[in-house]
Write a protein that holds these residues in place. Structure first.
Motif, PDB file in Angstrom:
ATOM      1  N   ILE A  38       0.861  -1.177   0.000  1.00 42.19           N
ATOM      2  CA  ILE A  38       0.000   0.000   0.000  1.00 42.19           C
ATOM      3  C   ILE A  38       0.902   1.232   0.000  1.00 42.19           C
ATOM      4  O   ILE A  38       1.577   1.522   0.981  1.00 42.19           O
ATOM      5  CB  ILE A  38      -0.928   0.015   1.232  1.00 42.19           C
ATOM      6  N   GLY A  39       0.918   1.916  -1.115  1.00 40.50           N
ATOM      7  CA  GLY A  39       1.832   3.042  -1.291  1.00 40.50           C
ATOM      8  C   GLY A  39       2.906   2.650  -2.271  1.00 40.50           C
ATOM      9  O   GLY A  39       3.833   1.920  -1.930  1.00 40.50           O
ATOM     10  N   TYR A  40       2.784   3.123  -3.520  1.00 39.98           N
ATOM     11  CA  TYR A  40       3.661   2.644  -4.593  1.00 39.98           C
ATOM     12  C   TYR A  40       4.598   3.746  -5.068  1.00 39.98           C
ATOM     13  O   TYR A  40       4.722   4.032  -6.246  1.00 39.98           O
ATOM     14  CB  TYR A  40       2.797   2.108  -5.744  1.00 39.98           C
ATOM     15  N   GLY A  41       5.277   4.365  -4.093  1.00 37.86           N
ATOM     16  CA  GLY A  41       6.315   5.336  -4.425  1.00 37.86           C
ATOM     17  C   GLY A  41       7.648   4.638  -4.542  1.00 37.86           C
ATOM     18  O   GLY A  41       7.727   3.458  -4.889  1.00 37.86           O
ATOM     19  N   LEU A  71       1.816  -7.443   4.739  1.00 32.74           N
ATOM     20  CA  LEU A  71       1.263  -6.179   4.263  1.00 32.74           C
ATOM     21  C   LEU A  71       2.244  -5.052   4.558  1.00 32.74           C
ATOM     22  O   LEU A  71       2.485  -4.710   5.721  1.00 32.74           O
ATOM     23  CB  LEU A  71      -0.080  -5.901   4.942  1.00 32.74           C
ATOM     24  N   PHE A  72       2.835  -4.491   3.498  1.00 33.69           N
ATOM     25  CA  PHE A  72       3.739  -3.356   3.638  1.00 33.69           C
ATOM     26  C   PHE A  72       2.946  -2.061   3.459  1.00 33.69           C
ATOM     27  O   PHE A  72       2.236  -1.895   2.462  1.00 33.69           O
ATOM     28  CB  PHE A  72       4.852  -3.408   2.586  1.00 33.69           C
ATOM     29  N   ILE A  73       3.115  -1.143   4.392  1.00 33.77           N
ATOM     30  CA  ILE A  73       2.447   0.156   4.304  1.00 33.77           C
ATOM     31  C   ILE A  73       3.525   1.211   4.104  1.00 33.77           C
ATOM     32  O   ILE A  73       4.347   1.459   4.984  1.00 33.77           O
ATOM     33  CB  ILE A  73       1.632   0.454   5.569  1.00 33.77           C
ATOM     34  N   SER A  74       3.532   1.825   2.931  1.00 31.95           N
ATOM     35  CA  SER A  74       4.575   2.797   2.597  1.00 31.95           C
ATOM     36  C   SER A  74       3.979   4.030   1.919  1.00 31.95           C
ATOM     37  O   SER A  74       4.625   4.673   1.105  1.00 31.95           O
ATOM     38  CB  SER A  74       5.628   2.156   1.683  1.00 31.95           C
ATOM     39  N   CYS A  75       2.736   4.348   2.268  1.00 29.17           N
ATOM     40  CA  CYS A  75       2.051   5.487   1.658  1.00 29.17           C
ATOM     41  C   CYS A  75       2.330   6.773   2.437  1.00 29.17           C
ATOM     42  O   CYS A  75       2.914   6.752   3.526  1.00 29.17           O
ATOM     43  CB  CYS A  75       0.547   5.223   1.612  1.00 29.17           C
TER      44      CYS A  75
END
Length: 304
Positions: free
Chosen positions: A130-133, A184-188
């Motif tokens: 979640i968060g595709y930067g 679940l990776f959260i990188s937003c």
């Protein structure tokens, strides 16, 4: 082929074993691991998967310049995949000098997921991002290289969003990622729309094998609900590099740090995930550019 080199001492809480696979490209010295001791094992050039695999089994840190680390070359690598809980179990002894491994004869059940099953094999892991930067894209590359299935999430409630320059990537609906992911990776980014994005409803929909890794901002997840989900064995673990209030040291800063959470499968780091040579150089360059824009009166280039 270069002969296998054995470490003087295996990795421990007080000692790191650093393996350099390609000294021909990068010679490493003058490393400061204080307060831990360390040793460096260097090879001129190790590139084949089977050669890499046998040489990194003793490593707690691996430095690879061009060598590709994949599921095949990684192998078991026990000191790179070590789990904090089992590590502490082995290091904690009673007055007789026995740890829980010696008392119970096996700690394998400690590795069970929240539904009582063994952990997934690496090829069975489903990674949700979640968060595709920049971070999300790099995570995708790493996880696919290890043989994991990767699902890149659409924005919650709004569907896909891409910048003009972003390469076309198949997106998966947010709710589907939540339901399928084992990691679940959260990188937003953190804003009004992402505050408490992972809350009670999302946690209730997750698989019991699921582990949450937050490298975004502390307020993107509802920390108290994550703790409840861990306590109720609805998810298997959580890791965080970020907290509600930073620097964080007590429950007042983050519910994660309450005394009552010490028995849960939680792993923390003190917001250091950003720290690398490249990011430091990039930040300095950004500062120089902003100063130049200010001096030139070009305020349109200032980021919000």
């Amino acid at each position: 082929m270069e002969l296998l080199k054995e470490p003087r001492e295996l990795p421990s809480p007080t000692h790191e074993v650093i393996v350099v696979l390609e000294e021909v490209h990068l010679a490493v010295d003058h490393i400061d691991t204080t307060p831990r001791s360390h040793e460096i094992i260097s090879y001129h050039r190790i590139a084949k998967a089977d050669e890499i695999r046998c040489r990194i089994q003793c490593a707690s840190i691996v430095i690879a310049t061009q060598a590709v680390i994949t599921a095949e070359s990684l192998g078991e690598a026990p000191y790179l995949r070590k789990t904090v809980i089992l590590h502490n179990e082995i290091r904690t002894v009673d007055e007789s000098g026995d740890n829980s491994w010696k008392r119970q004869h096996s700690l394998a059940l400690k590795m069970q997921t929240a539904n009582g099953h063994p952990p997934c094999s690496i090829e069975d892991e489903i990674v949700g991002i979640i968060g595709y930067g920049h971070i999300g894209k790099r995570l995708e590359i790493f996880c696919k290289a290890l043989g994991m299935e990767v699902l890149v999430s659409e924005r919650k409630g709004t569907g896909p969003a891409r910048s003009v320059n972003e390469r076309i990537t198949k997106r998966t609906p947010f709710n589907e990622v939540i339901k399928k992911a084992t990691v679940l990776f959260i990188s937003c980014i953190s804003n009004k729309s992402t505050r408490n994005m992972i809350d009670k409803a999302e946690l209730s929909a997750m698989r019991p094998e699921a582990i949450i890794v937050n490298v975004s901002r502390g307020n993107v997840i509802n920390t108290e609900e994550v703790i409840k989900a861990l306590r109720d064995q609805r998810i298997s673990g959580a890791a965080a590099d970020v907290f509600d209030q930073e620097p964080a040291s007590t429950e007042e800063d983050s519910a994660f740090l309450a005394e009552s959470t010490k028995d849960l499968n939680l792993t923390f780091s003190p917001h250091v995930g950003y720290f690398s040579t490249k990011t430091v150089v990039t930040m300095k360059q950004m500062v120089r550019e902003q100063i130049r824009n200010f001096v030139n009166g070009d305020f349109r280039k200032f980021g919000a």
